[in-house]
Motif scaffolding. Structure first.
Motif, PDB file in Angstrom:
ATOM      1  N   ILE A 186      -4.262  -7.348   3.252  1.00 22.62           N
ATOM      2  CA  ILE A 186      -4.114  -6.010   2.675  1.00 22.62           C
ATOM      3  C   ILE A 186      -5.373  -5.162   2.868  1.00 22.62           C
ATOM      4  O   ILE A 186      -5.294  -4.026   3.341  1.00 22.62           O
ATOM      5  CB  ILE A 186      -3.736  -6.082   1.189  1.00 22.62           C
ATOM      6  CG1 ILE A 186      -2.403  -6.810   1.041  1.00 22.62           C
ATOM      7  CG2 ILE A 186      -3.645  -4.682   0.583  1.00 22.62           C
ATOM      8  CD1 ILE A 186      -2.023  -7.116  -0.378  1.00 22.62           C
ATOM      9  N   THR A 187      -6.522  -5.695   2.511  1.00 26.15           N
ATOM     10  CA  THR A 187      -7.744  -4.889   2.543  1.00 26.15           C
ATOM     11  C   THR A 187      -8.330  -4.802   3.942  1.00 26.15           C
ATOM     12  O   THR A 187      -8.605  -3.702   4.435  1.00 26.15           O
ATOM     13  CB  THR A 187      -8.782  -5.448   1.555  1.00 26.15           C
ATOM     14  OG1 THR A 187      -8.186  -5.501   0.247  1.00 26.15           O
ATOM     15  CG2 THR A 187     -10.019  -4.567   1.499  1.00 26.15           C
ATOM     16  N   VAL A 246      -5.531  -1.643   5.032  1.00 28.12           N
ATOM     17  CA  VAL A 246      -6.175  -0.349   4.782  1.00 28.12           C
ATOM     18  C   VAL A 246      -6.564   0.335   6.094  1.00 28.12           C
ATOM     19  O   VAL A 246      -6.244   1.512   6.280  1.00 28.12           O
ATOM     20  CB  VAL A 246      -7.372  -0.478   3.815  1.00 28.12           C
ATOM     21  CG1 VAL A 246      -8.150   0.830   3.735  1.00 28.12           C
ATOM     22  CG2 VAL A 246      -6.887  -0.887   2.427  1.00 28.12           C
ATOM     23  N   SER A 265      -6.250  -1.595  -2.854  1.00 29.21           N
ATOM     24  CA  SER A 265      -5.932  -2.789  -2.065  1.00 29.21           C
ATOM     25  C   SER A 265      -6.439  -4.082  -2.698  1.00 29.21           C
ATOM     26  O   SER A 265      -5.997  -5.176  -2.329  1.00 29.21           O
ATOM     27  CB  SER A 265      -6.501  -2.649  -0.649  1.00 29.21           C
ATOM     28  OG  SER A 265      -7.906  -2.851  -0.635  1.00 29.21           O
ATOM     29  N   LEU A 284       0.822  -1.221   0.000  1.00 28.28           N
ATOM     30  CA  LEU A 284       0.000   0.000   0.000  1.00 28.28           C
ATOM     31  C   LEU A 284       0.854   1.269   0.000  1.00 28.28           C
ATOM     32  O   LEU A 284       0.359   2.344  -0.330  1.00 28.28           O
ATOM     33  CB  LEU A 284      -0.953  -0.001   1.192  1.00 28.28           C
ATOM     34  CG  LEU A 284      -2.051  -1.064   1.136  1.00 28.28           C
ATOM     35  CD1 LEU A 284      -2.865  -1.056   2.422  1.00 28.28           C
ATOM     36  CD2 LEU A 284      -2.949  -0.866  -0.074  1.00 28.28           C
TER      37      LEU A 284
END
Length: 172
Positions: free
Chosen positions: A145-146, A150, A107, A45
C-alpha cells in the motif's frame, strides 16, 4: 452524509468487490498467510478520495477471505480489519486530502490495523509467533500500500488526471 442508492452505485460497488476478489485470488499464493503481499489492498486507497468505495472494498475482502484457505475466522476478522482500515483512510482523506502527506498517512492505517488483527488471528489459527507474525503482516501491507500503492496513485493523479478523476470521484 446520506448516499442515494442507484443502479449505477450498486454496479460500481459490485465491480470494486469483484476486482478486489479477482486480484486476491489471481495472486492467492501471496495473498494469504503470515507473509502476504495482497495486491488488491492497493485499492483501499480509493477510500481516501471517496468513501463511496468502502462497501465494495469490504465486500470484496469478505468474498476473497471466504474463498481463501483460512476459513470463516479470516472472513470475519479480515473483513473487520479492512472495514476499519478503509473507514480510517476515508476519514484521513476528509481531513487531509489537500495535504501533500495525507495519502501517505492514510496508507499507514491498513498496515497498523492488519498487523495487529491479522497477526493475532494467524497466531490463534496456526500458533505462529505473535510479534513476528504481526511484523510480517505489517511489512506486507506497508510494501503493497505505502511503497507501491501511494506512488501508483500519485502517478495516476499526475499523468492521467482526467481518467483518475472519472475513476475516483463518484457522482452523487
Amino acid at each position: 452524509m446520506k448516499m442515494k442508492m442507484t443502479t449505477q452505485r450498486i454496479v460500481k460497488t459490485a465491480a470494486i468487490a469483484a476486482i478486489y476478489v479477482a486480484l486476491t485470488l489471481a495472486f492467492a499464493f501471496m495473498s494469504y498467510g503470515n507473509i502476504q503481499f495482497r495486491l488488491s489492498e492497493v485499492m483501499t486507497l480509493f477510500a481516501f478520495f471517496d468513501p463511496f468505495y468502502i462497501p465494495g472494498l469490504t465486500l470484496g475482502c469478505l468474498i476473497a477471505n471466504l474463498l481463501g484457505p483460512n476459513g470463516i475466522l479470516d472472513a470475519v476478522v479480515g473483513t473487520i480489519a479492512t472495514l476499519i482500515s478503509v473507514i480510517l483512510i476515508a476519514l484521513t482523506g476528509v481531513k487531509m486530502r489537500q495535504s501533500r502527506v495525507g495519502i501517505w498517512i492514510a496508507s499507514i492505517w491498513p498496515t497498523l490495523i492488519n498487523a495487529v488483527m491479522i497477526g493475532i488471528m494467524l497466531n490463534k489459527l496456526f500458533e505462529l509467533p505473535l510479534a513476528l507474525t504481526m511484523l510480517e503482516v505489517g511489512i506486507g501491507e506497508f510494501v503493497v500500500i505505502t511503497l507501491a500503492g501511494v506512488p501508483l496513485f500519485k502517478f495516476l493523479m499526475k499523468k492521467h488526471a482526467i481518467l483518475f478523476d472519472k475513476l475516483i470521484k463518484e457522482k452523487r
